[in-house]
Design an enzyme around this catalytic site. Sequence first.
Site, short mmCIF file in Angstrom:
data_model
loop_
_atom_site.label_atom_id
_atom_site.label_comp_id
_atom_site.label_asym_id
_atom_site.label_seq_id
_atom_site.Cartn_x
_atom_site.Cartn_y
_atom_site.Cartn_z
N THR A 74 0.86 -1.27 0.11
CA THR A 74 0.23 0.02 -0.14
C THR A 74 0.78 1.37 -0.06
OG1 THR A 74 -1.66 -1.17 1.20
CG2 THR A 74 -1.81 1.24 1.16
N GLN A 181 0.91 -9.70 -6.05
CA GLN A 181 0.27 -11.19 -6.16
C GLN A 181 1.20 -12.00 -7.14
OE1 GLN A 181 -1.88 -12.48 -4.33
NE2 GLN A 181 -2.96 -10.48 -3.54
N SER A 201 5.12 -6.60 -1.63
CA SER A 201 4.87 -6.90 -0.28
C SER A 201 5.33 -8.12 0.50
CB SER A 201 3.29 -6.61 0.18
OG SER A 201 3.13 -6.55 1.64
N HIS A 203 4.28 -9.89 2.96
CA HIS A 203 3.44 -11.03 3.43
C HIS A 203 2.65 -11.70 2.50
CE1 HIS A 203 -0.53 -8.92 3.46
NE2 HIS A 203 0.00 -7.78 3.33
N CYS A 327 -10.24 -6.72 1.19
CA CYS A 327 -10.27 -5.30 1.57
C CYS A 327 -11.60 -4.63 1.59
CB CYS A 327 -9.13 -4.68 0.78
SG CYS A 327 -7.59 -5.39 0.60
C1 LIG Z 1 -2.38 -7.27 -0.61
C2 LIG Z 1 -2.12 -6.23 -1.68
C3 LIG Z 1 -1.90 -4.92 -1.55
C4 LIG Z 1 -1.57 -4.35 -0.17
O1 LIG Z 1 -0.45 -4.91 0.42
P1 LIG Z 1 -0.05 -4.53 1.83
O2 LIG Z 1 1.27 -4.79 2.14
O3 LIG Z 1 -0.93 -5.32 2.55
O4 LIG Z 1 -0.12 -2.93 2.00
C5 LIG Z 1 -1.74 -4.15 -2.79
N1 LIG Z 1 -2.07 -4.61 -3.94
C6 LIG Z 1 -2.25 -5.83 -4.23
C7 LIG Z 1 -2.38 -6.32 -5.57
C8 LIG Z 1 -2.38 -6.64 -3.06
O5 LIG Z 1 -2.71 -7.88 -3.36
#
Ligand SMILES: *Cc1c(COP(=O)(O)O)cnc(C)c1O
Length: 395
Positions: A74, A181, A201, A203, A327
């Site tokens: 994010t 992703q 990201s 996680h 979300c």
């Molecule tokens: C999960 C996700 C985000 C947000 O990621 P965070 O690290 O949780 O802020 C943004 N874009 C996509 C495509 C996501 O799957």
Amino acid sequence: MELPVYLDNNATTPLDPRVLEVMLPYFTSKFGNAASRSHAFGWIAEEAVDQAREQIARLIGCTDKEIIFTSGATEADNLGIKGVFEMYHAKGNHIITAVTEHKAVLDTCKHLEKLGARVTYLGVKEDGLIDLAELKAAITDETILVTIMYGNNETGVIQPMNEIANIAHQYGALFMTDATQAIGKIPVDVDKDGIDIMAFSAHKLYGPKGVGALYVRRKNPRVKITAQMDGGGHERGMRSGTLNVPGIVGLGKACELCRLEMDEEAKRLGALRDKMETALMTIEESYINGSTVHRLPHVSNLSFRYVEGEALMMAMKNLAVSSGSACTSASIKPSHVLKSLGLSDDLAHSSIRFGLGRFTTAEEVDYAIETIKKAVDHLRELSPLWETFKEVSTQ
Ligand SMILES: *Cc1c(COP(=O)(O)O)cnc(C)c1O
């Protein structure tokens, strides 16, 4: 097999124990601030951060200097889009994105519209892919940024990175992608894919929560972005703040494991996903949402008509899945992604997203298949709409 079964790996992935192990010392004995230049505590932390940069760089085909650490995707999306707008707005104020983007991109673009940006939100075809002709028609010399996600978080649909990049570059625009992703799941290479800026990201790839990165190209072209957080000039002046050293060490290790295991893993998960999908498609009035060709191997988004997705999830308490996007599941609005594929409200509301992951077993997939079949049958038995449908269809 332990219950509940976790099939929501697009929302977050469990931390790989091998990642946790390398992180632990950086919470305790190796607690130094990576910006402390005057003693060994700082040097040890900095060395660990540098190693993580290299591990990440190897996975995505960039150099270690092109990685800017953030608190997650994010923040990386915000930094990339706002940072480009602030740096290049003298050249033009036009940004192009797509309606199927994550809220981290869409809400950032909406914010910039209030500050004078003109944003084009490209629609998608029935298969979830953008129409390149529509992109060509929208782009102008005023366009400074094209930002289109790599793999969609709800459907797994993969956009044609290289084709989009070529169009953007013909007009002198930068190409950014939210690859949260895709990275670690399929081969992502910033040079081959023509990417200038990329958010991701930890996680979502078996690393810890609260850490991510923005890739910012340094050559051909040298991309500059304006910092969105000031104070200290960390990360080449693009993102100030003391680095989350244990998190960064975790992100690095997670990337290394993905690089080594991704090919095998994609095959294994692809086979499990296909098995599950084939079995579930034998259910009457079931549909696959989005392209089955251009798709991440571990994702399946299905609609079971005449069944409410929320009700279905309630009927399958031992199955952790999601309906629509995690979300937006707090609101009752149907997913903006599924709606943009042309699904009716009904069909969008009856969708379930399955995200398989590194720790998903064949036994769990079999359990999921049986559970879903039973739950759909059960809910349809109670549904007057289903009864009417059966009466009409057997006449
Ligand atoms: C999960 C996700 C985000 C947000 O990621 P965070 O690290 O949780 O802020 C943004 N874009 C996509 C495509 C996501 O799957």
